[in-house]
Enzyme design. Structure first.
Site, PDB file in Angstrom:
ATOM      1  CB  VAL A 103     -34.049   6.020  15.332  1.00 43.96           C
ATOM      2  CG1 VAL A 103     -33.052   5.526  16.378  1.00 43.96           C
ATOM      3  CG2 VAL A 103     -34.933   7.117  15.906  1.00 43.96           C
ATOM      4  CB  CYS A 104     -30.820   2.951  14.094  1.00 43.21           C
ATOM      5  SG  CYS A 104     -29.606   1.622  14.143  1.00 43.21           S
ATOM      6  CB  SER A 105     -30.158   1.114   9.592  1.00 41.09           C
ATOM      7  OG  SER A 105     -31.096   0.230  10.173  1.00 41.09           O
ATOM      8  CB  ALA A 154     -26.215   8.184  15.909  1.00 43.91           C
TER       9      ALA A 154
END
Length: 247
Positions: A103-105, A154
């Site tokens: 998730v995310c970075s 994202a």
């Protein structure tokens, strides 16, 4: 039925919702054991410096999870991406997972482990350019990207969608729909600037300024040093790979 082991990487400075969003979706699965893993069990201070989560198991105790989930962070993504113990665990565990997810970075941490090379992937909009340095193919407009058994989501809130998607894959649509209803996941935000394509120039500038304000000078310095190490190591690996491929 065998118990499905789900390992969520819990590292200092992580963004809590990246992990807790998917956790809330997945925790109701029958015959599933969720673990928060790090070098050793113990308290993990998240990126706010206020909220504390707990690592329940060590890497050594969690050698072959069925699912890995790696969340992101504002102040500690690259520091974690430079942590050889974490990267080695990811590389070994990935060999036998059913799903390896982020998730995310968190996808940048997977990238540093060499897991995204040649794969379509996404992350938070602020990290999209970095994805390609790990040999990934950034998919900027997709909320969830599947490439084989690697699933990347994202920024932050996309972890909820990732968790719900996994429930559907593991237990079927009916279970996923019931899970969605159980937590009343029916997002209707009062504003509509949740994607770069919908944001104004002012929205983008304000968001960038807010994120910069969330990282201290000390953490920023540590991230710069760690990021330089990760990028340099990645470049060397790619050069060596090309050299080894030549006849």
């Amino acid at each position: 039925m065998a118990v499905m082991q789900i390992a969520i990487l819990a590292y200092p400075g992580m963004t809590a919702l990246d992990a807790i969003g998917p956790y809330e979706m997945l925790r109701g699965l029958p015959d599933a054991e969720l673990r928060f893993v790090w070098h050793e069990p113990g308290p993990i201070v998240t990126d706010s410096g206020v909220l504390v989560l707990g690592a329940t198991h060590s890497f050594e105790e969690t050698a072959a999870p069925d699912i890995i989930l790696v969340g992101g962070s504002i102040p500690a993504t690259m520091s974690t991406a430079a942590d050889e113990g974490a990267l080695n665990w990811l590389r070994r565990a990935h060999q036998t997972t059913t799903w390896t997810t982020s998730v995310c970075s968190g996808s940048l941490i997977l990238g540093a482990a060499g897991i995204l090379r040649g794969k379509d992937a996404t992350c938070h909009w602020a990290g999209q350019r970095v994805l390609s340095t790990f040999g990934a193919n950034p998919q900027r407009d997709k909320r969830i990207v599947r490439d084989g058994k690697v699933i990347t989501a994202a920024g932050v809130s996309a972890g909820l969608d990732l968790g719900l998607w996994l429930v559907g894959e593991i237990a079927g649509r009916a279970r996923a729909e019931a899970t969605q209803l159980c937590i009343e996941y029916d997002p209707r935000p009062p504003f509509d600037t949740g994607h770069m394509s919908k944001a104004s120039a002012r929205n983008k500038a304000d968001a960038a300024r807010m994120m910069t304000g969330m990282i201290s000078a000390r953490d920023a310095g540590a991230e710069l040093v760690a990021g330089s190490k990760v990028m340099w190591t990645n470049v060397i690996d790619r050069v060596r790979s090309r050299s080894a491929a030549k006849p």
